[in-house]
Write a protein that holds these residues in place. Sequence first.
Motif, PDB file in Angstrom:
ATOM      1  N   SER A 114       6.431 -56.833  33.334  1.00 53.02           N
ATOM      2  CA  SER A 114       7.465 -55.898  33.794  1.00 53.02           C
ATOM      3  C   SER A 114       8.572 -56.632  34.530  1.00 53.02           C
ATOM      4  N   PHE A 115       8.198 -57.568  35.377  1.00 50.21           N
ATOM      5  CA  PHE A 115       9.191 -58.333  36.128  1.00 50.21           C
ATOM      6  C   PHE A 115      10.056 -59.173  35.196  1.00 50.21           C
ATOM      7  N   THR A 116       9.424 -59.819  34.223  1.00 60.22           N
ATOM      8  CA  THR A 116      10.175 -60.631  33.262  1.00 60.22           C
ATOM      9  C   THR A 116      11.120 -59.756  32.445  1.00 60.22           C
ATOM     10  N   GLY A 117      10.671 -58.583  32.028  1.00 61.95           N
ATOM     11  CA  GLY A 117      11.536 -57.664  31.281  1.00 61.95           C
ATOM     12  C   GLY A 117      12.702 -57.175  32.115  1.00 61.95           C
ATOM     13  N   ALA A 118      12.473 -56.913  33.394  1.00 59.12           N
ATOM     14  CA  ALA A 118      13.560 -56.466  34.269  1.00 59.12           C
ATOM     15  C   ALA A 118      14.601 -57.567  34.445  1.00 59.12           C
ATOM     16  N   ILE A 119      14.159 -58.787  34.625  1.00 60.59           N
ATOM     17  CA  ILE A 119      15.089 -59.914  34.778  1.00 60.59           C
ATOM     18  C   ILE A 119      15.898 -60.110  33.495  1.00 60.59           C
ATOM     19  N   TYR A 120      15.251 -60.051  32.348  1.00 59.01           N
ATOM     20  CA  TYR A 120      15.947 -60.213  31.067  1.00 59.01           C
ATOM     21  C   TYR A 120      16.973 -59.099  30.861  1.00 59.01           C
ATOM     22  N   TYR A 121      16.592 -57.857  31.148  1.00 55.32           N
ATOM     23  CA  TYR A 121      17.509 -56.731  30.984  1.00 55.32           C
ATOM     24  C   TYR A 121      18.718 -56.870  31.912  1.00 55.32           C
ATOM     25  N   SER A 122      18.488 -57.287  33.141  1.00 59.19           N
ATOM     26  CA  SER A 122      19.599 -57.465  34.081  1.00 59.19           C
ATOM     27  C   SER A 122      20.542 -58.553  33.599  1.00 59.19           C
ATOM     28  N   TYR A 123      20.002 -59.674  33.168  1.00 55.44           N
ATOM     29  CA  TYR A 123      20.832 -60.772  32.687  1.00 55.44           C
ATOM     30  C   TYR A 123      21.627 -60.354  31.457  1.00 55.44           C
ATOM     31  N   LYS A 124      20.962 -59.690  30.517  1.00 56.78           N
ATOM     32  CA  LYS A 124      21.636 -59.262  29.289  1.00 56.78           C
ATOM     33  C   LYS A 124      22.758 -58.269  29.596  1.00 56.78           C
ATOM     34  N   THR A 125      22.488 -57.325  30.501  1.00 55.75           N
ATOM     35  CA  THR A 125      23.489 -56.318  30.849  1.00 55.75           C
ATOM     36  C   THR A 125      24.689 -56.954  31.538  1.00 55.75           C
ATOM     37  N   LEU A 126      24.436 -57.866  32.457  1.00 56.39           N
ATOM     38  CA  LEU A 126      25.545 -58.484  33.184  1.00 56.39           C
ATOM     39  C   LEU A 126      26.397 -59.372  32.293  1.00 56.39           C
ATOM     40  N   THR A 127      25.791 -60.094  31.380  1.00 54.37           N
ATOM     41  CA  THR A 127      26.568 -60.989  30.533  1.00 54.37           C
ATOM     42  C   THR A 127      27.303 -60.239  29.433  1.00 54.37           C
ATOM     43  N   SER A 128      26.724 -59.161  28.900  1.00 49.97           N
ATOM     44  CA  SER A 128      27.388 -58.458  27.795  1.00 49.97           C
ATOM     45  C   SER A 128      28.478 -57.514  28.289  1.00 49.97           C
ATOM     46  N   ASP A 129      28.401 -57.031  29.514  1.00 48.76           N
ATOM     47  CA  ASP A 129      29.391 -56.084  30.012  1.00 48.76           C
ATOM     48  C   ASP A 129      30.583 -56.749  30.672  1.00 48.76           C
ATOM     49  N   LYS A 130      30.626 -58.075  30.692  1.00 45.94           N
ATOM     50  CA  LYS A 130      31.726 -58.752  31.358  1.00 45.94           C
ATOM     51  C   LYS A 130      33.061 -58.463  30.665  1.00 45.94           C
ATOM     52  N   ALA A 131      33.098 -58.504  29.341  1.00 46.38           N
ATOM     53  CA  ALA A 131      34.338 -58.249  28.610  1.00 46.38           C
ATOM     54  C   ALA A 131      34.763 -56.791  28.790  1.00 46.38           C
ATOM     55  N   ARG A 132      33.833 -55.873  28.732  1.00 43.81           N
ATOM     56  CA  ARG A 132      34.160 -54.459  28.932  1.00 43.81           C
ATOM     57  C   ARG A 132      34.682 -54.222  30.346  1.00 43.81           C
TER      58      ARG A 132
END
Length: 114
Positions: free
Chosen positions: A53-71
């Motif tokens: 669960s912790f690893t999934g939360a970290i991955y989701y946070s990283y993915k969200t922060l990096t993909s939403d930068k352009a938006r």
Amino acid sequence: MVLCRAAWRKLAPLARMSVSAFSRNVPARQMSSGGVPGSSGTNLIYILLCGGSFTGAIYYSYKTLTSDKARFHDRVNEISTRPKDEWTPKPWPPKSKPNCLSIPFMCAICLPLA
């Protein structure tokens, strides 16, 4: 108070005898199973679930922060290009009195007493 003390003196020995009679027939409990704590594998399941669960939360946070930068940058640019009206303060004190009859709870205050 005297009655309570007399009852206590009369019944306390009976309570002590009944408790001691029950405590003699109880077998001693073994406090430990004798093995290493967590050796049955139940703790391993919890560790895997929490770690996953912790690893999934970290991955989701990283993915969200990096993909939403352009938006995010597009949104900031859009907001900054909107036309801005110059702010003007309202005149104080107000030039007209409020219409007391339009506010029902104010009618008793504004109307003169007859």
